[in-house]
Design a protein around this motif. Structure first.
Motif, PDB file in Angstrom:
ATOM      1  N   HIS A   3       0.846  -1.183   0.000  1.00 55.27           N
ATOM      2  CA  HIS A   3       0.000   0.000   0.000  1.00 55.27           C
ATOM      3  C   HIS A   3       0.890   1.245   0.000  1.00 55.27           C
ATOM      4  O   HIS A   3       2.005   1.216   0.518  1.00 55.27           O
ATOM      5  CB  HIS A   3      -0.896   0.055   1.243  1.00 55.27           C
ATOM      6  N   PHE A   4       0.389   2.331  -0.550  1.00 56.57           N
ATOM      7  CA  PHE A   4       1.021   3.637  -0.410  1.00 56.57           C
ATOM      8  C   PHE A   4      -0.007   4.585   0.188  1.00 56.57           C
ATOM      9  O   PHE A   4      -1.139   4.685  -0.298  1.00 56.57           O
ATOM     10  CB  PHE A   4       1.535   4.155  -1.757  1.00 56.57           C
ATOM     11  N   ILE A   5       0.384   5.252   1.265  1.00 58.60           N
ATOM     12  CA  ILE A   5      -0.543   6.033   2.068  1.00 58.60           C
ATOM     13  C   ILE A   5      -0.054   7.472   2.157  1.00 58.60           C
ATOM     14  O   ILE A   5       1.107   7.719   2.505  1.00 58.60           O
ATOM     15  CB  ILE A   5      -0.652   5.425   3.483  1.00 58.60           C
ATOM     16  N   ASP A   6      -0.924   8.409   1.836  1.00 51.65           N
ATOM     17  CA  ASP A   6      -0.590   9.831   1.962  1.00 51.65           C
ATOM     18  C   ASP A   6      -0.751  10.234   3.421  1.00 51.65           C
ATOM     19  O   ASP A   6      -1.865  10.319   3.939  1.00 51.65           O
ATOM     20  CB  ASP A   6      -1.485  10.672   1.055  1.00 51.65           C
ATOM     21  N   ALA A   7       0.385  10.507   4.082  1.00 52.01           N
ATOM     22  CA  ALA A   7       0.368  10.803   5.514  1.00 52.01           C
ATOM     23  C   ALA A   7       0.295  12.285   5.812  1.00 52.01           C
ATOM     24  O   ALA A   7      -0.207  12.690   6.857  1.00 52.01           O
ATOM     25  CB  ALA A   7       1.617  10.211   6.178  1.00 52.01           C
ATOM     26  N   ALA A   8       0.825  13.097   4.919  1.00 52.66           N
ATOM     27  CA  ALA A   8       0.855  14.553   5.081  1.00 52.66           C
ATOM     28  C   ALA A   8       1.111  15.135   3.706  1.00 52.66           C
ATOM     29  O   ALA A   8       1.494  14.408   2.775  1.00 52.66           O
ATOM     30  CB  ALA A   8       1.948  14.957   6.067  1.00 52.66           C
ATOM     31  N   ASP A  57       7.325   1.752   6.124  1.00 53.68           N
ATOM     32  CA  ASP A  57       8.560   2.540   6.109  1.00 53.68           C
ATOM     33  C   ASP A  57       8.289   3.921   6.682  1.00 53.68           C
ATOM     34  O   ASP A  57       7.404   4.635   6.195  1.00 53.68           O
ATOM     35  CB  ASP A  57       9.082   2.701   4.670  1.00 53.68           C
ATOM     36  N   HIS A  58       9.060   4.295   7.719  1.00 55.90           N
ATOM     37  CA  HIS A  58       9.020   5.686   8.147  1.00 55.90           C
ATOM     38  C   HIS A  58       9.333   6.600   6.957  1.00 55.90           C
ATOM     39  O   HIS A  58      10.029   6.193   6.012  1.00 55.90           O
ATOM     40  CB  HIS A  58      10.104   5.966   9.201  1.00 55.90           C
ATOM     41  N   ARG A  59       8.901   7.843   7.016  1.00 56.63           N
ATOM     42  CA  ARG A  59       9.385   8.810   6.027  1.00 56.63           C
ATOM     43  C   ARG A  59      10.918   8.880   6.136  1.00 56.63           C
ATOM     44  O   ARG A  59      11.495   8.700   7.204  1.00 56.63           O
ATOM     45  CB  ARG A  59       8.743  10.170   6.234  1.00 56.63           C
ATOM     46  N   ASP A  60      11.564   9.101   5.012  1.00 50.87           N
ATOM     47  CA  ASP A  60      13.024   9.131   4.909  1.00 50.87           C
ATOM     48  C   ASP A  60      13.661   7.771   5.150  1.00 50.87           C
ATOM     49  O   ASP A  60      14.827   7.676   5.553  1.00 50.87           O
ATOM     50  CB  ASP A  60      13.636  10.194   5.842  1.00 50.87           C
ATOM     51  N   THR A  61      12.898   6.700   4.906  1.00 54.81           N
ATOM     52  CA  THR A  61      13.454   5.344   4.850  1.00 54.81           C
ATOM     53  C   THR A  61      12.731   4.582   3.748  1.00 54.81           C
ATOM     54  O   THR A  61      11.610   4.922   3.364  1.00 54.81           O
ATOM     55  CB  THR A  61      13.280   4.564   6.172  1.00 54.81           C
ATOM     56  N   GLY A  62      13.377   3.524   3.266  1.00 47.18           N
ATOM     57  CA  GLY A  62      12.738   2.605   2.338  1.00 47.18           C
ATOM     58  C   GLY A  62      12.099   3.277   1.145  1.00 47.18           C
ATOM     59  O   GLY A  62      12.682   4.158   0.521  1.00 47.18           O
ATOM     60  N   PRO A  74       9.602  17.366  13.361  1.00 45.05           N
ATOM     61  CA  PRO A  74      10.032  16.837  14.659  1.00 45.05           C
ATOM     62  C   PRO A  74       9.805  15.328  14.709  1.00 45.05           C
ATOM     63  O   PRO A  74       9.006  14.783  13.933  1.00 45.05           O
ATOM     64  CB  PRO A  74       9.122  17.564  15.645  1.00 45.05           C
ATOM     65  N   LEU A  75      10.476  14.666  15.634  1.00 45.77           N
ATOM     66  CA  LEU A  75      10.281  13.218  15.761  1.00 45.77           C
ATOM     67  C   LEU A  75       8.834  12.873  16.079  1.00 45.77           C
ATOM     68  O   LEU A  75       8.348  11.811  15.691  1.00 45.77           O
ATOM     69  CB  LEU A  75      11.199  12.657  16.853  1.00 45.77           C
ATOM     70  N   THR A  76       8.137  13.766  16.777  1.00 46.02           N
ATOM     71  CA  THR A  76       6.739  13.488  17.112  1.00 46.02           C
ATOM     72  C   THR A  76       5.876  13.296  15.865  1.00 46.02           C
ATOM     73  O   THR A  76       4.843  12.626  15.923  1.00 46.02           O
ATOM     74  CB  THR A  76       6.154  14.612  17.979  1.00 46.02           C
ATOM     75  N   ALA A  77       6.303  13.860  14.725  1.00 48.56           N
ATOM     76  CA  ALA A  77       5.533  13.686  13.486  1.00 48.56           C
ATOM     77  C   ALA A  77       5.505  12.230  13.050  1.00 48.56           C
ATOM     78  O   ALA A  77       4.570  11.798  12.353  1.00 48.56           O
ATOM     79  CB  ALA A  77       6.115  14.556  12.376  1.00 48.56           C
ATOM     80  N   LEU A  78       6.517  11.462  13.453  1.00 47.89           N
ATOM     81  CA  LEU A  78       6.556  10.053  13.067  1.00 47.89           C
ATOM     82  C   LEU A  78       5.465   9.256  13.776  1.00 47.89           C
ATOM     83  O   LEU A  78       5.021   8.223  13.260  1.00 47.89           O
ATOM     84  CB  LEU A  78       7.932   9.460  13.357  1.00 47.89           C
ATOM     85  N   ALA A  79       5.024   9.719  14.945  1.00 49.47           N
ATOM     86  CA  ALA A  79       3.888   9.073  15.599  1.00 49.47           C
ATOM     87  C   ALA A  79       2.602   9.373  14.831  1.00 49.47           C
ATOM     88  O   ALA A  79       1.725   8.511  14.692  1.00 49.47           O
ATOM     89  CB  ALA A  79       3.775   9.543  17.048  1.00 49.47           C
ATOM     90  N   ASP A  80       2.492  10.593  14.310  1.00 45.38           N
ATOM     91  CA  ASP A  80       1.334  10.929  13.469  1.00 45.38           C
ATOM     92  C   ASP A  80       1.316  10.055  12.217  1.00 45.38           C
ATOM     93  O   ASP A  80       0.244   9.661  11.747  1.00 45.38           O
ATOM     94  CB  ASP A  80       1.384  12.403  13.074  1.00 45.38           C
ATOM     95  N   ASP A  81       2.504   9.752  11.689  1.00 45.91           N
ATOM     96  CA  ASP A  81       2.583   8.882  10.516  1.00 45.91           C
ATOM     97  C   ASP A  81       2.029   7.492  10.826  1.00 45.91           C
ATOM     98  O   ASP A  81       1.360   6.873   9.981  1.00 45.91           O
ATOM     99  CB  ASP A  81       4.022   8.757  10.035  1.00 45.91           C
ATOM    100  N   ALA A  82       2.326   6.985  12.023  1.00 43.49           N
ATOM    101  CA  ALA A  82       1.800   5.670  12.404  1.00 43.49           C
ATOM    102  C   ALA A  82       0.278   5.674  12.389  1.00 43.49           C
ATOM    103  O   ALA A  82      -0.356   4.722  11.899  1.00 43.49           O
ATOM    104  CB  ALA A  82       2.324   5.272  13.783  1.00 43.49           C
ATOM    105  N   LEU A  83      -0.317   6.737  12.901  1.00 43.30           N
ATOM    106  CA  LEU A  83      -1.777   6.852  12.858  1.00 43.30           C
ATOM    107  C   LEU A  83      -2.274   6.948  11.416  1.00 43.30           C
ATOM    108  O   LEU A  83      -3.327   6.385  11.079  1.00 43.30           O
ATOM    109  CB  LEU A  83      -2.233   8.082  13.644  1.00 43.30           C
ATOM    110  N   ALA A  84      -1.515   7.656  10.583  1.00 43.16           N
ATOM    111  CA  ALA A  84      -1.910   7.782   9.178  1.00 43.16           C
ATOM    112  C   ALA A  84      -1.922   6.418   8.489  1.00 43.16           C
ATOM    113  O   ALA A  84      -2.774   6.158   7.639  1.00 43.16           O
ATOM    114  CB  ALA A  84      -0.965   8.736   8.455  1.00 43.16           C
ATOM    115  N   VAL A  85      -0.990   5.554   8.865  1.00 42.39           N
ATOM    116  CA  VAL A  85      -0.968   4.199   8.297  1.00 42.39           C
ATOM    117  C   VAL A  85      -2.236   3.454   8.707  1.00 42.39           C
ATOM    118  O   VAL A  85      -2.893   2.813   7.868  1.00 42.39           O
ATOM    119  CB  VAL A  85       0.296   3.447   8.751  1.00 42.39           C
ATOM    120  N   LEU A  86      -2.576   3.532   9.985  1.00 40.81           N
ATOM    121  CA  LEU A  86      -3.806   2.870  10.433  1.00 40.81           C
ATOM    122  C   LEU A  86      -5.024   3.433   9.704  1.00 40.81           C
ATOM    123  O   LEU A  86      -5.883   2.682   9.229  1.00 40.81           O
ATOM    124  CB  LEU A  86      -3.975   3.027  11.945  1.00 40.81           C
ATOM    125  N   ASP A  87      -5.091   4.750   9.605  1.00 37.75           N
ATOM    126  CA  ASP A  87      -6.224   5.373   8.916  1.00 37.75           C
ATOM    127  C   ASP A  87      -6.274   4.941   7.458  1.00 37.75           C
ATOM    128  O   ASP A  87      -7.349   4.637   6.922  1.00 37.75           O
ATOM    129  CB  ASP A  87      -6.119   6.894   8.996  1.00 37.75           C
TER     130      ASP A  87
END
Length: 290
Positions: A3-8, A57-62, A74-87
């Motif tokens: 899957h490819f997910i638009d996180a931001a 894959d986190h942003r800036d990996t894979g 900020p690193l906290t944005a990576l937690a938002d990305d995890a939620l975006a994956v679930l969504d």
């Protein structure tokens, strides 16, 4: 399935899931600078026997977007990305397993979005809390004075990267895994070299990222929220851990309300085949009860 997910805006994340689509979802969050394939296929297969296992894959990996220089975060944005994956995958609530930085991101989810978690498992990480560690004899150590990474690991991290070609990069990454794997179990260089070869092929190049090391680390503490959480939390203790050595795992169980500790014999800051069955058993036992 991929899957490819638009996180931001301008950020697209690669993800894939394994297992029955209607099984309870389990999200795997990898550590800093590491893509989803850092979770070994063999471990994913064990977990997928009971779960719809999602790794990404986190942003800036894979295969996810690499754009830190143009879009710092900020690193906290990576937690938002995890939620975006679930969504993006239509998941309302999931069991979440985080390793290293992924364990910190999981703590942010525990604190800020407990309604999205069925349970949490933390591996090879430190507490997002400024409470002191209380030793068995009652003495206290401030959280900022808990032991840091092994000097050998720190030396490897301090070395500047130079591009000497894919095979030299595989050599470097394999030696990095040797340091992270500790000294309790035999080190299989061929296994980790093959893992990194697969990651390089997946990414499409052999240049390592450094975005997460440069990202803003402020705003991570969640002392009060972790102390009152109701999210069932398992803390994995690795006796050979070189990045977050003991007593970090014990400190986590003290700072996260109701957290339970489980030790995996021989484990360090890596996921070699020797620990897959024991680790999967602990995770599956935890998720089955919640």
């Amino acid at each position: 399935m991929e899957h490819f997910i638009d996180a931001a805006p301008g950020i697209r994340l690669w993800a894939e899931d394994h297992g029955a689509p209607d099984a309870p979802p389990l999200l795997l969050i990898m550590g800093a600078l590491a893509p989803g394939l850092g979770w070994p296929d063999e471990l994913v297969a064990l977990l997928a026997a009971q779960h719809r296992v999602i790794r990404y894959d986190h942003r800036d990996t894979g295969r996810s977007t690499w754009a830190y220089d143009e879009q710092p975060y900020p690193l906290t944005a990576l937690a938002d990305d995890a939620l975006a994956v679930l969504d993006g995958l239509g998941v309302t609530r999931a069991h979440v397993v985080g390793m290293s930085l992924g364990g910190m991101l999981t703590q942010l989810l525990i604190a800020d979005h407990p309604d999205r978690l069925l349970s949490a498992t933390l591996i090879g990480t430190g507490a997002l809390s400024d409470t002191p560690y209380v030793h068995p004899d009652g003495t206290r150590t401030p959280s900022q004075e808990l032991p840091g990474p092994d000097p050998q690991v720190m030396e490897l991290w301090s070395q500047p990267w130079t591009d000497q070609g894919p095979e030299a990069e595989l050599d470097r990454r394999t030696e990095h895994w040797r340091a992270l794997a500790g000294d309790r179990l035999p080190f299989d260089a061929d296994y980790f070299r093959a893992l990194e070869r697969k990651i390089i092929a997946h990414t499409g190049h052999h240049t390592p990222g450094d975005a997460h090391a440069r990202a803003d680390t402020s705003g991570m503490l969640r002392t009060e929220q972790l102390a009152r959480t109701e999210v069932p939390t398992l803390v994995v203790s690795a006796p050979a851990e070189p990045v977050y050595p003991l007593p970090h795992a014990h400190h986590l169980t003290q700072t996260i309300r109701g957290a339970r500790l489980a030790e995996i014999p021989g484990m360090a800051h890596a996921l070699p085949p020797e620990i897959h069955k024991a680790l999967a058993t602990e995770i599956l036992d935890h998720t089955a009860h919640h």
